[in-house]
Design an enzyme around this catalytic site. Sequence first.
Site, PDB file in Angstrom:
ATOM      1  N   GLY A   3       4.551   6.444 -12.147  1.00 11.58           N
ATOM      2  CA  GLY A   3       3.406   7.197 -11.664  1.00 11.58           C
ATOM      3  C   GLY A   3       2.402   6.236 -11.068  1.00 11.58           C
TER       4      GLY A   3
ATOM      5  N   PHE B  86       0.838  -1.198   0.000  1.00  9.90           N
ATOM      6  CA  PHE B  86       0.000   0.000   0.000  1.00  9.90           C
ATOM      7  C   PHE B  86       0.876   1.251   0.000  1.00  9.90           C
ATOM      8  CE2 PHE B  86      -3.293   2.844   2.079  1.00  9.90           C
ATOM      9  CZ  PHE B  86      -4.163   2.824   1.003  1.00  9.90           C
TER      10      PHE B  86
ATOM     11  N   LYS C 286      14.788  -4.464 -15.782  1.00  6.95           N
ATOM     12  CA  LYS C 286      13.791  -4.546 -16.849  1.00  6.95           C
ATOM     13  C   LYS C 286      14.328  -5.338 -18.041  1.00  6.95           C
ATOM     14  CE  LYS C 286      11.552  -0.434 -15.170  1.00  6.95           C
ATOM     15  NZ  LYS C 286      11.630   1.013 -15.079  1.00  6.95           N
TER      16      LYS C 286
ATOM     17  N   ASP D  49      17.802  -0.265 -12.167  1.00  6.18           N
ATOM     18  CA  ASP D  49      16.392  -0.420 -12.517  1.00  6.18           C
ATOM     19  C   ASP D  49      16.245  -0.847 -13.980  1.00  6.18           C
ATOM     20  OD1 ASP D  49      13.446   0.177 -12.107  1.00  6.18           O
ATOM     21  OD2 ASP D  49      13.927   1.589 -13.711  1.00  6.18           O
TER      22      ASP D  49
ATOM     23  N   GLY E  70       6.159   0.922 -17.329  1.00  5.16           N
ATOM     24  CA  GLY E  70       4.941   1.450 -16.720  1.00  5.16           C
ATOM     25  C   GLY E  70       3.725   1.206 -17.583  1.00  5.16           C
TER      26      GLY E  70
END
Lengths: 335, 168
Positions: free
Chosen positions: A310, A11, A220, A216, A149
């Site tokens: 985002g 969360f 990916k 990062d 994303g």
Amino acid sequence: MRDVKVSLVGFGVVGHGVVDVLSRKKKLLRDMGLNLKLVSVTDHTGTVLAEDGVDAEKILGERTLANVATSGMKGKEAISAIDSDLMIEVTPTNIVHGQPGLGHMEAALSGGKHVVTSNKGPLVVSYGKLKKLAEDNGVMLKFEATVGGTMPLISLVERTLVGNTINGIRGIFNGTCNYILTRMAEEGIPYTHALSEAQDLGIAEADPSYDVEGVDTAGKVVILANSLFGMDVKYSDVDVTGITGVTPEALALAKKRGYAIKLIGDVPALTVRPTLVPLDSPIAVSGTLNSAAIYTDLSGTITVTGLGAGSIETASAILTDIISIYRTKLIDAIF
Amino acid sequence: MRLSMDLELQDIPGQLLLALQPLKENKANIISVVHHRDHKTPRGMIPVRFVVEMDQSKIEQVKTKLRESGILVVRAGEDRFIEAVSVVLVGHVLDSDLGDTVSRIDSTGFAEVMDLALTMPGVNEPSSAYLKIRATGKNEIQKALTILREVGREKKLLVIEPIEAEAV
């Protein structure tokens, strides 16, 4: 109407986005024939349980669940105890050991729950095992949100471009690095200045090394290599150079000759490094945007671009994955 | 073997055809002809550049024949460097012996540095250099980049290579 019980684990920023998006899209999903019920939300402080669906408004104002938790259950214990069809895993990523996400995903998949995630760590560390666990239990593991994303990449290759042989994928997979390089090139400012600007805007973390050192992006690259290229590689197989050594002078020299410098991840070459990209190339996008060029045998080069991070954007990729799980039999299977 | 030839023709009809004759006789396959009638030399001649594929041993015969026809042969030889690549180096480019870095490429015989631009912001700060390297073919470009990568590791330079147009 298909009833689906969903549990959310994690969360933070993305978790909040998921709660928000599932609540906003409730009607659209029902019109589609999908009744998604968020039966639990779990974080490191406890769990909110609600058989009829968690009240989004009640928890969205809370930073953690500490004040609203209805149960002290956490992690694997909560996953095993709660009756749900699908788990959304959005806990913080760890690329070294994959935890706690890895344990969560193993528990969910072994318990016959589909898993949808934006958490790269477990996939980087243990893609093959998780994939097998999903297959053995007849459930799906979906992770579009881990790469690029909201920019469609994995589903684009797996579904839309199916039938093509994919020769390679190269792209910008980290918005933080792209923002810093863009600002350095535009204003001629040094790296440290562009970084502090990004930190003030919330684009870069207080400890930016995970992004700027290329960690990062390399994660990916590993996910794409294993999931789309059938490779079996680890983080340590990727040759990684970050952007900390790039100077505004280098950007200016490149620009004068028609190039931008971008942090490019390359599959199957397994490299992450600052690279000269022609300014007129469709992957030379600016700001926090991500982009990817997919080199195919039949369709030529396909380029996609979009927001790489985002809260709501990542939740959107998660939502797409969820819907695709329940749509699969209708549109994608060969009968 | 790919050869290029710079010729100068008189500004009278039929000269281009005359220049082509010895090429035809020696089975040269023409790759390109650049003929600028309005770009005359100070002597009033018309410059023409041919790029041809032909047996290198025939080049002298062709040159003699051209001269006999009254055509000026300015230059004729192997067109060696047909591929080029841009690279940016960051670090102590000058202090780590830029001359050596360049000569590592030049000494290969199949590649050379043809353009170099350097920016040095301050004494102890990393400088940045733009290099354009040309080579005899695509494979040789890759070999030159490999050398540059090694030099980069050795001299602690960040080597920024171009993204390739197509995946291999």
